[in-house]
Each structure stands twice: as structure tokens, then as C-alpha cells.
Design a protein around this motif. Structure first.
Motif, short mmCIF file in Angstrom:
data_model
loop_
_atom_site.label_atom_id
_atom_site.label_comp_id
_atom_site.label_asym_id
_atom_site.label_seq_id
_atom_site.Cartn_x
_atom_site.Cartn_y
_atom_site.Cartn_z
N CYS A 369 0.84 -1.21 0.00
CA CYS A 369 0.00 0.00 0.00
C CYS A 369 0.87 1.25 0.00
O CYS A 369 0.52 2.26 -0.63
N ARG A 370 1.98 1.21 0.70
CA ARG A 370 2.88 2.36 0.75
C ARG A 370 3.74 2.46 -0.52
O ARG A 370 3.99 3.54 -1.03
N ALA A 371 4.17 1.31 -1.02
CA ALA A 371 5.10 1.32 -2.15
C ALA A 371 4.40 1.42 -3.50
O ALA A 371 4.92 2.03 -4.43
N PHE A 372 3.22 0.80 -3.60
CA PHE A 372 2.54 0.73 -4.91
C PHE A 372 1.12 1.29 -4.88
O PHE A 372 0.44 1.26 -5.91
N LYS A 388 10.80 -10.08 0.31
CA LYS A 388 12.11 -10.01 0.97
C LYS A 388 12.17 -8.84 1.94
O LYS A 388 12.75 -8.94 3.04
N VAL A 389 11.56 -7.72 1.57
CA VAL A 389 11.51 -6.56 2.48
C VAL A 389 10.66 -6.90 3.70
O VAL A 389 11.01 -6.56 4.84
N VAL A 390 9.55 -7.58 3.47
CA VAL A 390 8.68 -8.00 4.58
C VAL A 390 9.43 -8.90 5.54
O VAL A 390 9.32 -8.75 6.77
N GLU A 391 10.21 -9.82 5.01
CA GLU A 391 11.00 -10.72 5.86
C GLU A 391 12.00 -9.91 6.71
O GLU A 391 12.17 -10.17 7.90
N TYR A 392 12.61 -8.91 6.11
CA TYR A 392 13.56 -8.06 6.83
C TYR A 392 12.86 -7.30 7.96
O TYR A 392 13.41 -7.15 9.06
N CYS A 393 11.64 -6.83 7.72
CA CYS A 393 10.93 -5.97 8.69
C CYS A 393 10.39 -6.74 9.89
O CYS A 393 10.10 -6.14 10.93
N GLY A 394 10.25 -8.04 9.77
CA GLY A 394 9.82 -8.83 10.92
C GLY A 394 8.47 -8.43 11.49
O GLY A 394 8.27 -8.48 12.71
N GLY A 395 7.54 -8.03 10.66
CA GLY A 395 6.19 -7.72 11.12
C GLY A 395 6.05 -6.41 11.86
O GLY A 395 5.03 -6.17 12.50
N LEU A 398 6.14 0.05 11.77
CA LEU A 398 7.00 1.22 11.54
C LEU A 398 7.93 0.98 10.37
O LEU A 398 8.04 1.80 9.44
N ALA A 399 8.63 -0.14 10.39
CA ALA A 399 9.60 -0.44 9.33
C ALA A 399 8.91 -0.63 7.99
O ALA A 399 9.40 -0.17 6.94
N LEU A 400 7.78 -1.29 7.99
CA LEU A 400 7.05 -1.53 6.74
C LEU A 400 6.59 -0.22 6.11
O LEU A 400 6.70 -0.03 4.89
N GLU A 401 6.09 0.70 6.95
CA GLU A 401 5.62 1.99 6.42
C GLU A 401 6.79 2.83 5.91
O GLU A 401 6.72 3.44 4.84
N VAL A 402 7.88 2.88 6.69
CA VAL A 402 9.03 3.69 6.29
C VAL A 402 9.65 3.16 5.01
O VAL A 402 9.91 3.92 4.06
N LEU A 403 9.89 1.85 4.95
CA LEU A 403 10.53 1.29 3.76
C LEU A 403 9.58 1.30 2.56
O LEU A 403 10.02 1.50 1.42
N GLY A 404 8.29 1.11 2.80
CA GLY A 404 7.33 1.18 1.70
C GLY A 404 7.34 2.55 1.06
O GLY A 404 7.37 2.68 -0.17
N SER A 405 7.34 3.59 1.88
CA SER A 405 7.38 4.97 1.36
C SER A 405 8.72 5.24 0.67
O SER A 405 8.77 5.91 -0.37
#
Length: 647
Positions: A369-372, A388-395, A398-405
Motif C-alpha cells: 500500500c505504501r510502495a505501490f 524479501k523486504v517483509v522478511e527483513y521488517c519482521g512484522g 513502523l519499518a514496513l511503512e518507512v521502507l514502503g514509502s
């Protein structure tokens, strides 16, 4: 029915427009000046203003002419809600009738515009049928505009259409105008969502989390005052859950307040916001913390309130905000979001909610949702990179939103490059936000314990680690307890110390930042490439307190034992599959933990003596005995794992 919730909820049932760009005003007030300008409408206007509603009122009492000016037309067109105060002489004014016709025209033409009729000492049936006090006025208009009968007919139609809307009738209440106005304003603020907090649209996974907290709150249940904690590490979505809870339940309370980012804000301003949010116009401005605490206890103790204290970092702030059960009225609900369990124990909260990590599917949807701007990319390669990004973020939301953007609108090559970089160094924004918890630790000893765990002890038995840290002259009982309370470490069912991977990376980055260019001057070394480089170049220094290196299963280079000579601050040493030439006579005398399975016997000097070691593991080593019996006298505190095991 009365001017109560259900009657008012029925009015203007059209859903608000998804876009608010064309609205300039929240409310347009239409009224007959002679009847109510200085009384009811004036009180209504100022109560709306006191509640943060941007209301338009025509201040000109001496209007002339038959047609309303463009100024008023534009005000009506750009108001979310039009409130029509039907009084006995409302229909006398052609000006009011022109306003009413325009209001109803806009309601029909523009989605999202709402109309609330207020029947002020008049019967809605008389308005609907233009009888009673309105009959004579319309007869006069028909005579006056006999050549333009359509005009009067449009006015009649507007009257009937407005009166058919559910509205507020003073005659159906107990006659107290103050209560009547308050109910009208409460309804309007609910319609405008003025008290709702901004939250991301289509929040992923929020509904199930809100439901769990709702079960703890038991809103509408017993009249006890309940305090609920939402506890978790930085970035787990505590604030998002609290905002969603506030938006869902705030209408059910007499007073409500959401105090955001308490950690960062001035206390007197927070106290004044709490008082203002709940007391509204009756608020009292305080000038000192002591005065504020006293006023909160005094003024709010009889009000049923929903209060959310977001991101608390110290007990003192809770005390100064008088966050106690007897500070608020029966039925009140208080929610505290924090990374510190200690505060919640002191308050003896009724329940504590721990937001879980997002599932892989939830995490993938949030990232995408943040990236696409969609929950799943259609491109298979982007989808695989996203996983792979999801695996790095570990659920971690915060990390998912920051990296998605961060990854939004970037090419696949840039995505791959970002993933490689993340393995070496955490994203700056994520690192800084997670580091807030580290910076808030009580002292440098607890910070040192945290860094030791990040670099060496994740997955080890808690009691084992405590024995080693105790030998390092730390107080691990308090230190690990503090880290656990701060949600920086956890203990699994097997009593092993665990930590989120991003917290681990944050701690290791803190170590690296102390000496980014010179690896031998870092306090702890854990990366195989960095350790190998320091050992090969013999660039270690006395600043190094801990080293771990595992070369099992890889090409095993041989290092000179001289590489250990300058590491005289070494406390912790863990090596596997590592070969040295020469003996280890230069090992630091400060060594507390030596974990070296397969320790080469030729590396032990005849006078090998480590008097401060408290934990040693030389399993799978072909060692029979030290010639120097002084080693037997060393301070082996708790655990000797397979000491001098012979094969």
C-alpha cells in the motif's frame, strides 16, 4: 422524539463527501434576526465556535433588497452543514426564504451537504404545511408576488422539504435551551468528525487489534474507572490502535481527550489540553504544573471521560496529569501507550494489551500500500522483492511503512540495492526511531548490557547470560529487568533471551557509529568480515570489549595470536572454527567469558592464567591439563561448560 442522539442521527443521512477541499465553513446558520439573533442563535453560534466548529453567521442586520447577495450564496455552497432555525417569524423574511431555497437546492445538488432543521418554539407540522404562524406570511407573499407564483411555490416546497428532515425540536425537550444547544452541537461535531483523529485510510489489520482492546475496555459496562495499557516496542502500532479506539468510542463519553506524543511535550501545555478537551468553554487555563495537577483532580473527577495518554516515557508525567482512578468520573476509561511496563505495574492497570507483530500477509499488504498504492503488485518480480523486504521488517509496522514509502516509485534495481544495503546498515529513519528506547535507558551500564546482548547473547539461556554479566561487574538482575520492561528484550518459553532483529541491528549500529571508519576501535565486533579484517591486519585496540567469530564450514584462515595482544579491554570472546598460530599468552586479563570449542592445545602457553574468567567453554578441545595449577584457583563463578574435556 427529543433532541437526542437517535433523532439527530437520522437527519441529513447523506454520507459526507470523500473530498473536503470545496468546504470553507463547517456550518451555515440561517435564522430570522428579529427572533433569535441576540438570544438562541447567538448562544448556538458561540457554542459551536467554542467546540472548534467554523460557523458562518450573517452579521449584517440591515440587509436591503429582494435577492440574497453572492456572498451568502457562496457561504451556503461551501458549508458542510446548514442549520435552519425555524422561529415564528422566519417566513416573514423573503431573505430567509431565499436562503432556505438555496440551502435545499445545494442539498439536492451536492453530495455530502447536510441540513439540520431546528424548530425553535414552533410546531414542525406548521412548518411542513405552512400553517399556524406561517400561514399569514405566505398569504402576504402570494399577494406580493402574484405575477411570480413559482417563486412562492419554490419557497413552500423548500419549507416542506426541510421540515420532513429529522431535526431538533425545543418543545420536545425539558425546555432548557442550554441543554438543547449542547445536544445540537454534539450532533454537529459528530457529523463533522471534529473530534476524530487523523488515521491512515484502509489500515491493515487494525480491526482485530481494536476489537481485542475493546474487550478490555468494556465501554458501557460497569461504572468503575478502568485503566488499560497498550505496551510494546517502538513501531508496533500502539498509537494507531489507540487512535482507532478513540475514534470508535469517544462519542459515548461526556468528555474525551487524546494527548499525543507525551514524551516530547511541555507538561503545562498537556495539562491545559486535557482540561480544554474535556471542559470545553468551561476550561480554566493553568500556569504551573502543580496548579494543573490540582485542577485536573478538582474539575474532572465527576466527568465520565475517555482519556488516552500516548507515548509516555516516565512515571512523573502520569503523576502530573493526575492519571489515577479517582481523578475521573464513574465509567471513565483511560488508555496509556508506552514502551515501559514498569509504569503500568505502578498504576495497577486492569489489563495490558500487547500489539502482535503483523502476519506475513498483513505485512505484505501494508508495504505494498505504501510502495505501490495497492495491496499486491501485479508484477511478479516486484512481489518477490516485496516479500524479501517483509522478511527483513519482521512484522514491524513502523519499518514496513518507512521502507514502503522509501521504495515507492523506485526501480527493481534500486529495490535490490536497498536490500543489500539494509544487510549492512539499518535505514536511518527506522534506526533513529528505535534508538529512542535505547537513549531512554536509566544509565550507561544498562546500555552496555543491551549492546552485549545485541552482539553476543541472543538465543542464550537467560541465567547463563546473567552469570557472565555478573562477572563483568554489572547488575544483570536489574539491567535485564529494565530491558525487559522497556520491551527491548524478551524471554521465550525456553528461558532464552530474544530480541527483534531490527532492535538487534539498531544496537549494533550504535556500536558501529562510535567508530565507523576504524573497526579496531569499536567496542564490540561481531561481523565476520570486520573481525577477520581486524585479526589479519592486527588492528585491534584496547577499546574492544567483545569479539565473536564463527568460521565453521568455511575456508578457515589462520591468524597470528599476536592479533590479540592489543585487545587488553577484552571481556567477552567467542570463537568457533578459528585457527591461530603461536600461543595466546597475550589474552586480556579482563576476560570474563571464553567460549572456544575446539580450542587448539598448541595455543595455550605454559603459564596460561586467566584469574577473572567466570564462564569457560572449551568443549571438543584436545586438552588434558594446564601445567600451571593457578588456573584451578581462578574465579569460576557459575558455569563451566565441558571444561578440559578430553577426546
Amino acid at each position: 422524539m427529543d433532541v437526542a442522539s437517535t433523532a439527530l442521527e437520522a437527519s441529513s443521512s447523506s454520507p459526507p463527501s470523500s473530498s473536503t477541499e470545496h468546504w470553507k465553513y463547517d456550518v451555515f446558520l440561517s435564522f430570522r434576526g428579529i427572533d433569535t439573533r441576540q438570544t438562541f442563535t447567538d448562544h448556538l453560534y458561540w457554542t459551536l465556535k467554542d467546540n472548534g466548529v467554523n460557523a458562518y453567521i450573517d452579521e449584517n442586520e440591515l440587509r436591503r433588497g429582494e435577492n440574497i447577495p453572492d456572498e451568502l450564496k457562496h457561504a451556503i455552497e461551501r458549508s458542510r452543514i446548514s442549520v435552519i432555525v425555524f422561529s415564528k417569524r422566519y417566513a416573514d423574511s423573503t431573505w430567509c426564504l431565499e436562503e432556505l431555497e438555496k440551502i435545499m437546492e445545494c442539498r439536492r445538488a451536492r453530495s455530502g451537504q447536510m441540513v439540520l432543521p431546528v424548530f425553535y418554539n414552533v410546531d414542525p407540522t406548521h412548518v411542513r404545511k405552512q400553517t399556524g404562524s406561517f400561514a399569514q406570511a405566505f398569504r402576504r407573499h402570494e399577494k406580493r408576488f402574484r405575477e411570480d407564483k413559482d417563486k412562492v411555490q419554490r419557497w413552500r416546497y423548500a419549507f416542506t422539504e426541510a421540515a420532513n428532515l429529522a431535526g431538533a425540536n425545543l418543545r420536545n425537550t425539558d425546555g432548557y435551551e442550554g441543554k438543547f444547544i449542547r445536544k445540537i452541537v454534539d450532533h454537529i461535531t459528530r457529523k463533522l468528525n471534529n473530534t476524530c483523529l487523523d488515521v491512515a485510510t484502509n489500515q491493515i489489520g487494525i480491526e482485530s487489534r481494536v476489537q481485542e482492546v475493546s474487550n478490555y475496555l468494556n465501554v458501557g459496562g460497569p461504572d468503575d474507572v478502568r485503566i488499560i495499557g497498550i505496551l510494546g516496542m517502538v513501531g508496533t502500532g500502539k498509537t494507531a490502535v489507540a487512535k482507532a479506539i478513540f475514534n470508535k468510542f469517544h462519542r459515548k463519553f461526556e468528555g474525551k481527550s487524546f494527548l499525543s506524543k507525551v514524551r516530547e511535550r511541555d507538561m503545562v501545555k498537556l495539562q491545559n489540553q486535557l482540561l480544554c478537551d474535556i471542559l470545553k468553554p468551561a476550561k480554566k487555563e493553568v500556569c504551573s504544573i502543580a496548579e494543573g495537577t490540582k485542577e485536573i483532580k478538582k474539575r474532572l473527577s465527576s466527568i465520565r471521560a475517555l482519556v488516552i495518554i500516548d507515548d509516555v516515557d516516565c512515571q512523573k508525567k502520569l503523576d502530573e496529569l493526575a492519571i489515577k482512578r479517582d481523578s475521573f468520573g464513574p465509567g471513565s476509561r483511560i488508555i496509556i501507550t508506552t514502551t515501559n511496563a514498569h509504569f503500568l505495574r505502578i498504576l495497577e492497570v486492569d489489563d495490558t494489551y500487547f500489539p502482535p507483530a503483523m502476519s506475513n500477509e498483513e505485512a505484505l499488504q501494508l508495504l505494498c500500500c505504501r510502495a505501490f498504492t495497492e495491496r499486491h503488485p501485479s508484477d511478479e518480480e516486484y512481489l518477490e522483492l516485496s516479500r524479501k523486504v517483509v522478511e527483513y521488517c519482521g512484522g514491524l509496522p513502523l519499518a514496513l511503512e518507512v521502507l514502503g514509502s522509501y521504495l515507492c516509485k523506485r526501480t527493481k534495481r534500486e529495490w535490490r540495492s536497498a536490500l543489500r544495503k539494509l544487510k549492512r546498515k539499518p535505514h536511518g529513519e527506522i534506526h533513529e526511531k528505535l534508538k529512542i528506547s535505547y537513549d531512554g535507558l536509566i544509565d550507561d551500564e544498562v546500555q552496555a548490557i543491551f549492546l552485549d546482548i545485541c552482539c553476543f547473547f541472543i538465543g542464550m539461556k537467560k541465567d547463563h547470560v546473567m552469570a557472565i554479566l555478573d562477572g563483568c561487574d554489572f547488575d544483570p538482575l536489574l539491567g535485564i529487568g529494565e530491558l525487559h520492561d522497556r520491551c527491548l528484550v524478551s524471554v521465550d518459553e525456553g528461558n532464552n533471551l530474544m530480541m527483534h532483529d531490527l532492535l538487534r541491528d539498531m544496537g549494533r549500529e550504535i556500536v558501529r557509529e562510535k567508530s565507523p571508519g576504524i573497526k579496531g576501535k569499536r567496542s564490540r565486533l561481531w561481523d565476520p568480515e570486520d573481525v577477520t579484517d581486524v585479526l589479519i591486519t592486527n588492528s585491534g585496540t584496547e577499546r574492544i570489549e567483545g569479539v565473536t567469530l564463527d568460521l565453521q564450514g568455511s575456508h578457515e584462515p589462520s591468524f597470528s595470536a599476536e592479533a590479540l595482544k592489543n585487545m587488553q579491554g577484552l571481556r567477552l570472546l567467542k570463537l568457533k572454527g578459528v585457527k591461530f598460530t603461536g600461543d595466546c599468552k597475550h589474552l586480556s586479563k579482563r576476560l570474563r567469558w571464553l567460549c572456544w570449542p575446539g580450542f587448539p592445545p598448541e595455543a595455550i602457553p605454559e603459564d596460561f592464567n586467566q584469574p577473572n574468567i567466570v564462564d569457560i567453554d572449551l568443549s571438543h578441545s584436545r586438552i588434558q591439563v594446564w601445567k600451571d595449577s593457578d588456573m584451578v584457583q581462578c574465579n569460576l563463578n557459575q558455569i563451566i561448560n565441558s571444561f578440559l574435556q578430553v577426546f
